[in-house]
Write a protein that holds these residues in place. Structure first.
Motif, PDB file in Angstrom:
ATOM      1  N   TYR A   1       0.860  -1.192   0.000  1.00  0.00           N
ATOM      2  CA  TYR A   1       0.000   0.000   0.000  1.00  0.00           C
ATOM      3  C   TYR A   1       0.891   1.235   0.000  1.00  0.00           C
ATOM      4  CZ  TYR A   1      -2.445   3.738   2.667  1.00  0.00           C
ATOM      5  OH  TYR A   1      -2.920   4.941   3.135  1.00  0.00           O
TER       6      TYR A   1
ATOM      7  N   GLY B   1       0.803   5.751  -1.514  1.00  0.00           N
ATOM      8  CA  GLY B   1      -0.148   6.788  -1.921  1.00  0.00           C
ATOM      9  C   GLY B   1       0.489   8.096  -2.315  1.00  0.00           C
ATOM     10  N   ARG B   2      -0.385   8.989  -2.728  1.00  0.00           N
ATOM     11  CA  ARG B   2       0.042  10.332  -3.155  1.00  0.00           C
ATOM     12  C   ARG B   2      -1.084  11.315  -2.868  1.00  0.00           C
ATOM     13  NH1 ARG B   2       2.196  14.974  -4.232  1.00  0.00           N
ATOM     14  NH2 ARG B   2       1.517  15.980  -6.130  1.00  0.00           N
ATOM     15  N   GLY B   3      -0.724  12.478  -2.383  1.00  0.00           N
ATOM     16  CA  GLY B   3      -1.687  13.554  -2.190  1.00  0.00           C
ATOM     17  C   GLY B   3      -1.636  14.469  -3.399  1.00  0.00           C
TER      18      GLY B   3
ATOM     19  N   GLY C   1      11.092  13.668  -6.471  1.00  0.00           N
ATOM     20  CA  GLY C   1      11.091  13.090  -5.119  1.00  0.00           C
ATOM     21  C   GLY C   1       9.913  12.147  -4.904  1.00  0.00           C
TER      22      GLY C   1
ATOM     23  N   PRO D   1       9.308   6.645  -3.590  1.00  0.00           N
ATOM     24  CA  PRO D   1       8.565   5.495  -3.038  1.00  0.00           C
ATOM     25  C   PRO D   1       7.847   4.683  -4.115  1.00  0.00           C
ATOM     26  CG  PRO D   1       7.775   7.569  -2.080  1.00  0.00           C
ATOM     27  CD  PRO D   1       8.840   7.929  -3.026  1.00  0.00           C
TER      28      PRO D   1
ATOM     29  N   MET E   1      -3.390   4.832  -2.970  1.00  0.00           N
ATOM     30  CA  MET E   1      -4.430   5.759  -2.524  1.00  0.00           C
ATOM     31  C   MET E   1      -4.109   7.168  -3.012  1.00  0.00           C
ATOM     32  SD  MET E   1      -5.031   6.658   1.456  1.00  0.00           S
ATOM     33  CE  MET E   1      -6.672   6.939   2.068  1.00  0.00           C
TER      34      MET E   1
ATOM     35  N   GLU F   1      -7.622  14.894   1.295  1.00  0.00           N
ATOM     36  CA  GLU F   1      -6.579  15.495   2.137  1.00  0.00           C
ATOM     37  C   GLU F   1      -6.104  16.812   1.534  1.00  0.00           C
ATOM     38  OE1 GLU F   1      -2.800  13.474   1.949  1.00  0.00           O
ATOM     39  OE2 GLU F   1      -2.044  14.418   3.764  1.00  0.00           O
TER      40      GLU F   1
ATOM     41  N   GLN G   1      -6.485   7.759   5.895  1.00  0.00           N
ATOM     42  CA  GLN G   1      -5.200   7.223   5.415  1.00  0.00           C
ATOM     43  C   GLN G   1      -4.859   5.917   6.130  1.00  0.00           C
ATOM     44  OE1 GLN G   1      -2.250   9.903   4.133  1.00  0.00           O
ATOM     45  NE2 GLN G   1      -0.521   8.630   4.637  1.00  0.00           N
TER      46      GLN G   1
ATOM     47  N   CYS H   1       7.074   4.271   2.026  1.00  0.00           N
ATOM     48  CA  CYS H   1       6.834   5.722   1.984  1.00  0.00           C
ATOM     49  C   CYS H   1       8.070   6.426   2.515  1.00  0.00           C
ATOM     50  CB  CYS H   1       5.624   6.096   2.854  1.00  0.00           C
ATOM     51  SG  CYS H   1       5.741   5.575   4.568  1.00  0.00           S
ATOM     52  N   ALA H   2       8.159   7.741   2.280  1.00  0.00           N
ATOM     53  CA  ALA H   2       9.217   8.474   2.971  1.00  0.00           C
ATOM     54  C   ALA H   2       8.785   8.598   4.439  1.00  0.00           C
ATOM     55  CB  ALA H   2       9.435   9.840   2.337  1.00  0.00           C
TER      56      ALA H   2
ATOM     57  N   ASP I   1       8.181  10.812   6.502  1.00  0.00           N
ATOM     58  CA  ASP I   1       7.213  11.830   6.956  1.00  0.00           C
ATOM     59  C   ASP I   1       5.817  11.249   7.179  1.00  0.00           C
ATOM     60  OD1 ASP I   1       6.986  11.414   4.174  1.00  0.00           O
ATOM     61  OD2 ASP I   1       6.039  13.354   3.852  1.00  0.00           O
ATOM     62  N   GLN I   2       5.499  10.148   6.492  1.00  0.00           N
ATOM     63  CA  GLN I   2       4.153   9.573   6.581  1.00  0.00           C
ATOM     64  C   GLN I   2       3.990   8.639   7.795  1.00  0.00           C
ATOM     65  OE1 GLN I   2       1.622  10.467   4.327  1.00  0.00           O
ATOM     66  NE2 GLN I   2       3.171  11.928   3.687  1.00  0.00           N
TER      67      GLN I   2
ATOM     68  N   PHE J   1      14.502  11.440   2.280  1.00  0.00           N
ATOM     69  CA  PHE J   1      14.003  12.382   1.276  1.00  0.00           C
ATOM     70  C   PHE J   1      15.068  12.692   0.245  1.00  0.00           C
ATOM     71  CE2 PHE J   1      11.922  13.490   5.293  1.00  0.00           C
ATOM     72  CZ  PHE J   1      10.630  13.168   4.930  1.00  0.00           C
ATOM     73  N   LEU J   2      14.609  12.882  -0.969  1.00  0.00           N
ATOM     74  CA  LEU J   2      15.466  13.479  -1.965  1.00  0.00           C
ATOM     75  C   LEU J   2      15.410  14.975  -1.641  1.00  0.00           C
ATOM     76  CD1 LEU J   2      16.975  12.722  -4.624  1.00  0.00           C
ATOM     77  CD2 LEU J   2      14.948  13.459  -5.832  1.00  0.00           C
TER      78      LEU J   2
ATOM     79  N   LYS K   1      13.057  20.121   1.812  1.00  0.00           N
ATOM     80  CA  LYS K   1      12.293  19.110   1.070  1.00  0.00           C
ATOM     81  C   LYS K   1      11.624  19.759  -0.136  1.00  0.00           C
ATOM     82  CE  LYS K   1       8.822  15.536   1.683  1.00  0.00           C
ATOM     83  NZ  LYS K   1       7.413  15.932   1.661  1.00  0.00           N
TER      84      LYS K   1
HETATM   85  P1  TYM Z   1       2.706  13.068  -0.885  1.00  0.00           P
HETATM   86  O1  TYM Z   1       1.931  13.284  -2.116  1.00  0.00           O
HETATM   87  O2  TYM Z   1       3.178  14.253  -0.115  1.00  0.00           O
HETATM   88  O3  TYM Z   1       3.973  12.202  -1.254  1.00  0.00           O
HETATM   89  C1  TYM Z   1       3.870  10.989  -1.970  1.00  0.00           C
HETATM   90  C2  TYM Z   1       4.970  10.050  -1.512  1.00  0.00           C
HETATM   91  O4  TYM Z   1       6.239  10.618  -1.804  1.00  0.00           O
HETATM   92  C3  TYM Z   1       7.016  10.731  -0.630  1.00  0.00           C
HETATM   93  N1  TYM Z   1       7.828  11.925  -0.819  1.00  0.00           N
HETATM   94  C4  TYM Z   1       9.159  11.911  -1.011  1.00  0.00           C
HETATM   95  N2  TYM Z   1      10.030  10.890  -1.007  1.00  0.00           N
HETATM   96  C5  TYM Z   1      11.339  11.179  -1.214  1.00  0.00           C
HETATM   97  N3  TYM Z   1      11.796  12.430  -1.412  1.00  0.00           N
HETATM   98  C6  TYM Z   1      10.949  13.485  -1.423  1.00  0.00           C
HETATM   99  N4  TYM Z   1      11.429  14.704  -1.623  1.00  0.00           N
HETATM  100  C7  TYM Z   1       9.560  13.241  -1.216  1.00  0.00           C
HETATM  101  N5  TYM Z   1       8.443  14.009  -1.152  1.00  0.00           N
HETATM  102  C8  TYM Z   1       7.403  13.201  -0.925  1.00  0.00           C
HETATM  103  C9  TYM Z   1       6.014  10.770   0.512  1.00  0.00           C
HETATM  104  O5  TYM Z   1       6.557  10.337   1.736  1.00  0.00           O
HETATM  105  C10 TYM Z   1       4.968   9.799  -0.006  1.00  0.00           C
HETATM  106  O6  TYM Z   1       5.390   8.472   0.240  1.00  0.00           O
HETATM  107  N6  TYM Z   1      -0.713  11.751   2.570  1.00  0.00           N
HETATM  108  C11 TYM Z   1       0.165  11.246   1.514  1.00  0.00           C
HETATM  109  C12 TYM Z   1      -0.556  10.311   0.522  1.00  0.00           C
HETATM  110  C13 TYM Z   1      -0.681   8.912   1.050  1.00  0.00           C
HETATM  111  C14 TYM Z   1       0.387   7.996   1.280  1.00  0.00           C
HETATM  112  C15 TYM Z   1      -0.229   6.800   1.772  1.00  0.00           C
HETATM  113  C16 TYM Z   1       1.768   8.064   1.087  1.00  0.00           C
HETATM  114  C17 TYM Z   1      -1.826   8.278   1.402  1.00  0.00           C
HETATM  115  N7  TYM Z   1      -1.566   7.001   1.850  1.00  0.00           N
HETATM  116  C18 TYM Z   1       0.556   5.685   2.083  1.00  0.00           C
HETATM  117  C19 TYM Z   1       2.533   6.948   1.399  1.00  0.00           C
HETATM  118  C20 TYM Z   1       1.925   5.764   1.903  1.00  0.00           C
HETATM  119  C21 TYM Z   1       0.782  12.412   0.755  1.00  0.00           C
HETATM  120  O7  TYM Z   1       0.264  13.494   0.725  1.00  0.00           O
HETATM  121  O8  TYM Z   1       1.934  12.055   0.074  1.00  0.00           O
END
Ligand code: TYM
Length: 482
Positions: free
Chosen positions: A106, A108-110, A119, A123, A141, A146, A230, A259-260, A262-263, A289-290, A299
């Motif tokens: 599982y 996702g992306r917002g 970046g 994931p 997802m 969100e 989520q 995921c990164a 932060d989640q 994070f990248l 970030k």
């Molecule tokens: P979002 O859209 O902010 O980010 C999507 C995924 O990318 C990762 N991420 C990064 N990874 C590496 N370097 C970066 N600079 C970078 N920026 C973002 C985030 O950690 C994420 O994995 N609420 C979430 C959406 C979501 C989700 C999940 C993400 C819903 N369910 C389950 C991961 C796992 C969101 O807004 O992600």
């Protein structure tokens, strides 16, 4: 100005250009920034500290060796290089894989803008690789709700539009449609999913939500509730079209969430509740994070063009952004650089190569040449530009082929088909029409397999026995040096 990437959400915020005030490092879904020292300079994120603070586990060589032994796959470069560095219960997922028991991926992306940045692909690239290595179902997802709730400006229609273009971007990473279900919260909410959202929300108090996410009295209640949405996606029973309708079984199928880091707070909360309502706790694999082009500790932001390379950028835009903005670890004069060498630990071009250059030996050569002063910043930037142009071009070629029909194919509610571990002792189908590993169900032994299932089971066993025999003949390679 701001020392954290804060405000309503990460994607709204200006970059921390002139950091002035001392502050601690901050990492959660809405704030990501390194510590700012007395000198006002932002430091790289201390990931080791996060492991201790969050109570996660470091990914160590023994875990990688086990992964390689079980799957026959050399660990991905993100694992070899400590980019995917931390986990929760990944070992339990490997136990299940070994026994042929079901689990699912599982992520996702917002959808906050019309293109993902480089970046965001981290994931997803890693998830794609895991899906191939583990041969398991995947749910993706899209949290359009969100991105509406966490923004003062965006309309519902706007985020729904981003949802669609982002789905195309995600599909272009290369997921297998037979094993992947992509959904938008606005579209999918209801039924089994909503039941789990409500079960979760019943066990989260306002105090907990505030403590985990830093909400206050002025926070809209949608944000406060969002964590249960989520979180509920980590429960297999939210997807009866994939895992079946018998919740006594599906509640026990865990998710593996790349995921990164932060989640992580969302899933700490979901794990807590899962234990209380007797659901399988989700497992996690956390990546670093990248960094934004501006350097370690920052970030990338989807709404600040100069902070990131976007997957829609042209080769020229990539070149200009790297040349103009990529923070350099080089010295101020060529003479000084030749004498003392550059600092690869802060150089953005080198940090990006660690993420994207596949060849370990080549990367090591570049590191040594830059640190010895042989390679100048301009040379290093040129290597990085070429690598990113290649990565983005390949993505854009795949993206151009993703049409509406393909998007519908991924987003339709349908059974998925996957085969699981070819060497596992037992494999049984889960949902009529979908071939999934479910030895766990059989082992839990409620004796309710249908005749048809038993027949399929017998047939699968014979196929698996043959596959296992073949697999034994293949020699598994040792883990590459991290
Ligand atoms: P979002 O859209 O902010 O980010 C999507 C995924 O990318 C990762 N991420 C990064 N990874 C590496 N370097 C970066 N600079 C970078 N920026 C973002 C985030 O950690 C994420 O994995 N609420 C979430 C959406 C979501 C989700 C999940 C993400 C819903 N369910 C389950 C991961 C796992 C969101 O807004 O992600």
């Amino acid at each position: 100005m701001a020392t954290t990437v804060n405000a309503e959400a990460l994607n709204e915020s200006p970059l921390p250009e002139a950091v002035a005030k001392e502050s601690k490092q901050s990492v959660d879904p809405y704030n990501v920034s390194g510590e700012v020292g007395e000198d006002g300079v932002m430091k790289a994120i201390d990931y080791s500290k996060l492991v201790d603070e969050f109570g996660t586990k470091r990914i160590d060589p023994a875990l990688l060796e086990r992964f390689e032994r079980l799957t026959g796959q050399k660990p991905h470069r993100f694992l070899r290089r400590g980019i995917v560095f931390s986990h929760r219960d990944f070992d339990l997922i490997l136990d299940r894989y070994e026994r042929g028991e079901p689990f699912f991926l599982y992520t996702g992306r917002g959808p906050s803008s019309d293109s993902v940045h480089v970046g965001h692909t981290i994931p997803f690239e890693f998830t794609k690789w895991l899906q191939e290595a583990l041969d398991c179902p995947l749910v993706i997802m899209l949290t359009d709700d969100e991105k509406y709730l966490f923004s003062d400006k965006r309309t519902v229609e706007e985020v729904q539009g981003y949802c669609y273009t982002n789905a195309k971007d995600i599909i272009a990473i290369g997921f297998d449609p037979a094993k992947t279900f992509i959904f938008s919260d606005f579209e999918f909410m209801g039924g089994a999913f909503y039941r789990n959202v409500v079960r979760l929300s019943k066990h989260i108090t306002l105090n907990q939500s505030r403590a985990i996410f830093g909400f206050n009295d002025s926070t809209n209640i949608g944000k406060i509730h969002f964590g249960s949405i989520q979180g509920a996606t980590s429960f297999a029973s939210s997807f009866p079209h994939i895992f079946g309708t018998d919740e006594t079984k599906t509640n026990l199928i865990p998710a593996l969430i790349p995921c990164a880091i932060d989640q992580d707070p969302y899933f700490r909360m979901a794990r807590d509740v899962a234990a209380r309502i007797h659901y399988a706790k989700p497992s996690l694999l956390h990546s670093k994070f990248l960094d934004a082009l501006q350097g370690p500790g920052t970030k990338m932001s989807a709404s600040v063009d100069e902070s990131a390379i976007f997957m829609k950028d042209t080769p020229n835009q990539i070149k200009n952004k790297i040349n103009k903005y990529a923070f350099s670890g080089g010295k101020t004069t060529v003479e000084e650089h030749r004498e003392k060498g550059g600092d690869t630990s802060v150089d953005v071009s080198f940090l990006y190569l660690r993420f994207f250059l596949e060849d370990d030996e080549e990367l090591e050569k570049i590191r040594l040449a830059y640190e010895s002063g042989e390679l100048l910043t301009g040379d290093l930037k040129a290597i990085c530009i070429k690598e990113l142009q290649t990565y983005v071009k390949a993505f854009q070629e795949r993206r151009a082929k993703v049409d509406d029909e393909i998007v519908h194919q991924f987003m339709d509610r349908r059974p998925l088909k996957w085969a699981g571990n070819p060497r596992a002792p037992i494999v049984v189908p889960q949902v009529e029409g979908a071939a999934g590993t479910a030895a766990g169900e059989a082992a839990e032994g409620d004796g309710k397999l249908t005749k048809n299932q038993l027949k399929k089971l017998e047939k699968q066993k014979q196929i698996e026995a043959k596959k296992a025999q073949k697999a034994k003949e293949k020699e598994v390679q040792p883990v590459a040096a991290a």
